[in-house]
Write a protein that holds these residues in place. Structure first.
Motif, PDB file in Angstrom:
ATOM      1  N   LEU A 113       0.845  -1.189   0.000  1.00 46.28           N
ATOM      2  CA  LEU A 113       0.000   0.000   0.000  1.00 46.28           C
ATOM      3  C   LEU A 113       0.883   1.242   0.000  1.00 46.28           C
ATOM      4  O   LEU A 113       0.494   2.298  -0.482  1.00 46.28           O
ATOM      5  N   GLN A 114       2.060   1.107   0.568  1.00 42.25           N
ATOM      6  CA  GLN A 114       3.059   2.174   0.639  1.00 42.25           C
ATOM      7  C   GLN A 114       4.412   1.511   0.498  1.00 42.25           C
ATOM      8  O   GLN A 114       4.676   0.488   1.120  1.00 42.25           O
ATOM      9  N   LEU A 115       5.277   2.086  -0.347  1.00 43.74           N
ATOM     10  CA  LEU A 115       6.621   1.562  -0.514  1.00 43.74           C
ATOM     11  C   LEU A 115       7.583   2.711  -0.716  1.00 43.74           C
ATOM     12  O   LEU A 115       7.360   3.572  -1.564  1.00 43.74           O
ATOM     13  N   VAL A 158      10.721   1.047   3.388  1.00 42.42           N
ATOM     14  CA  VAL A 158       9.491   1.110   4.170  1.00 42.42           C
ATOM     15  C   VAL A 158       8.452   0.367   3.342  1.00 42.42           C
ATOM     16  O   VAL A 158       8.184   0.742   2.198  1.00 42.42           O
ATOM     17  N   VAL A 159       7.922  -0.704   3.907  1.00 34.25           N
ATOM     18  CA  VAL A 159       6.951  -1.525   3.201  1.00 34.25           C
ATOM     19  C   VAL A 159       5.701  -1.638   4.071  1.00 34.25           C
ATOM     20  O   VAL A 159       5.768  -2.102   5.210  1.00 34.25           O
ATOM     21  N   GLN A 217      -0.127  -8.203   3.579  1.00 31.00           N
ATOM     22  CA  GLN A 217       0.478  -9.522   3.788  1.00 31.00           C
ATOM     23  C   GLN A 217       1.173  -9.638   5.150  1.00 31.00           C
ATOM     24  O   GLN A 217       1.431 -10.745   5.614  1.00 31.00           O
ATOM     25  N   PHE A 218       1.465  -8.520   5.777  1.00 34.23           N
ATOM     26  CA  PHE A 218       2.135  -8.547   7.076  1.00 34.23           C
ATOM     27  C   PHE A 218       1.168  -8.761   8.244  1.00 34.23           C
ATOM     28  O   PHE A 218       1.608  -8.937   9.382  1.00 34.23           O
ATOM     29  N   ALA A 263      18.124  -1.065   6.101  1.00 32.21           N
ATOM     30  CA  ALA A 263      17.235  -0.714   7.213  1.00 32.21           C
ATOM     31  C   ALA A 263      15.815  -1.031   6.747  1.00 32.21           C
ATOM     32  O   ALA A 263      15.375  -0.533   5.712  1.00 32.21           O
ATOM     33  N   MET A 264      15.120  -1.876   7.487  1.00 30.60           N
ATOM     34  CA  MET A 264      13.766  -2.294   7.111  1.00 30.60           C
ATOM     35  C   MET A 264      12.746  -1.781   8.105  1.00 30.60           C
ATOM     36  O   MET A 264      12.932  -1.908   9.322  1.00 30.60           O
ATOM     37  N   HIS A 265      11.684  -1.238   7.560  1.00 33.75           N
ATOM     38  CA  HIS A 265      10.542  -0.796   8.367  1.00 33.75           C
ATOM     39  C   HIS A 265       9.324  -1.409   7.705  1.00 33.75           C
ATOM     40  O   HIS A 265       8.935  -1.008   6.600  1.00 33.75           O
ATOM     41  N   THR A 266       8.747  -2.408   8.359  1.00 31.21           N
ATOM     42  CA  THR A 266       7.643  -3.167   7.792  1.00 31.21           C
ATOM     43  C   THR A 266       6.405  -2.988   8.653  1.00 31.21           C
ATOM     44  O   THR A 266       6.464  -3.157   9.874  1.00 31.21           O
TER      45      THR A 266
END
Length: 105
Positions: free
Chosen positions: A17-19, A41-42, A46-47, A75-78
């Motif tokens: 929805l946002q990437l 930023v994902v 599905q999360f 750096a991951m922001h899920t």
């Protein structure tokens, strides 16, 4: 381009929805034009129901080739959609590189 490949793979895998895929290499002591340090930023449905570690493992699996060959730091922001909507300022900023940037000298 590594950044574009990351974006395409994440879009295909998670229908976000946002990437956001941000090349943060300029903040590190690397040659100009490098693509080795990224922040993603994902926000994906599905999360839902997944713990943070499972989300990160899913992203790592999608980007396995890039992590093995191109990416030095990721750096991951899920987030789920509801988690994202509850954030006031978006994903946190990445910390400064401990090794410093050649541009800080």
């Amino acid at each position: 381009m590594v950044q574009q490949r990351i974006k395409e793979k994440l879009e295909q895998a998670f229908s976000p929805l946002q990437l956001e895929v941000v090349n943060e290499s300029y903040m590190h002591n690397v040659p100009a034009g490098s693509e080795s340090h990224f922040k993603v930023v994902v926000v994906s449905a599905q999360f839902e129901g997944m713990r943070l570690i499972a989300r990160h493992r899913a992203v790592n699996a999608v980007l396995a080739n890039e992590l093995a060959n191109d990416i030095h730091a990721l750096a991951m922001h899920t987030y789920t959609e509801s988690e994202w909507q509850n954030l006031f300022d978006g994903a946190p900023d990445s910390p400064a590189c401990r090794g410093g940037s050649k541009f800080d000298q």
